[in-house]
Motif scaffolding. Structure first.
Motif, PDB file in Angstrom:
ATOM      1  N   VAL A   3       0.834  -1.157  -0.060  1.00  0.00           N
ATOM      2  CA  VAL A   3       0.040   0.051  -0.024  1.00  0.00           C
ATOM      3  C   VAL A   3       0.838   1.192   0.022  1.00  0.00           C
ATOM      4  O   VAL A   3       0.232   2.209  -0.409  1.00  0.00           O
ATOM      5  N   GLN A   4       2.012   1.064   0.560  1.00  0.00           N
ATOM      6  CA  GLN A   4       3.027   2.427   0.459  1.00  0.00           C
ATOM      7  C   GLN A   4       3.905   2.447  -0.866  1.00  0.00           C
ATOM      8  O   GLN A   4       4.738   3.161  -0.664  1.00  0.00           O
ATOM      9  N   ALA A   5       3.618   1.535  -1.704  1.00  0.00           N
ATOM     10  CA  ALA A   5       4.452   1.461  -2.952  1.00  0.00           C
ATOM     11  C   ALA A   5       4.495   2.746  -3.688  1.00  0.00           C
ATOM     12  O   ALA A   5       3.569   3.329  -3.802  1.00  0.00           O
ATOM     13  N   PRO A   6       5.650   3.156  -4.216  1.00  0.00           N
ATOM     14  CA  PRO A   6       5.579   4.126  -5.171  1.00  0.00           C
ATOM     15  C   PRO A   6       4.757   4.012  -6.534  1.00  0.00           C
ATOM     16  O   PRO A   6       4.556   2.773  -6.606  1.00  0.00           O
ATOM     17  N   PRO A   7       4.273   5.121  -7.198  1.00  0.00           N
ATOM     18  CA  PRO A   7       3.546   4.547  -8.394  1.00  0.00           C
ATOM     19  C   PRO A   7       4.263   3.926  -9.224  1.00  0.00           C
ATOM     20  O   PRO A   7       5.467   3.974  -9.526  1.00  0.00           O
TER      21      PRO A   7
END
Length: 62
Positions: A19-23
């Motif tokens: 959920v905190q991944a970069p785009p």
């Protein structure tokens, strides 16, 4: 993995299950590979989330 992704290799994120991944499409620079094969990346957006071996996907930029 260390031979395939030496320090300084530029990569682009293709898929990351976090959920905190970069785009997707974010570019970054590899600064290491840990003992389980995860890529340690300084993402251009400031994130340092690792690319997990066998789960996440990135591609090498030429």
């Amino acid at each position: 993995m260390r031979k395939l992704y030496p320090i300084g290799t530029r990569v682009e994120l293709v898929k990351m299950d976090d959920v905190q991944a970069p785009p997707v499409g974010t570019k970054g620079t590899v600064y290491g590979v840990d003992d389980i094969g995860s890529l340690l990346v300084h993402w251009d957006n400031g994130s340092t989330l690792h690319v997990l071996y066998g789960i996440d996907v990135c591609k090498i930029l030429k």
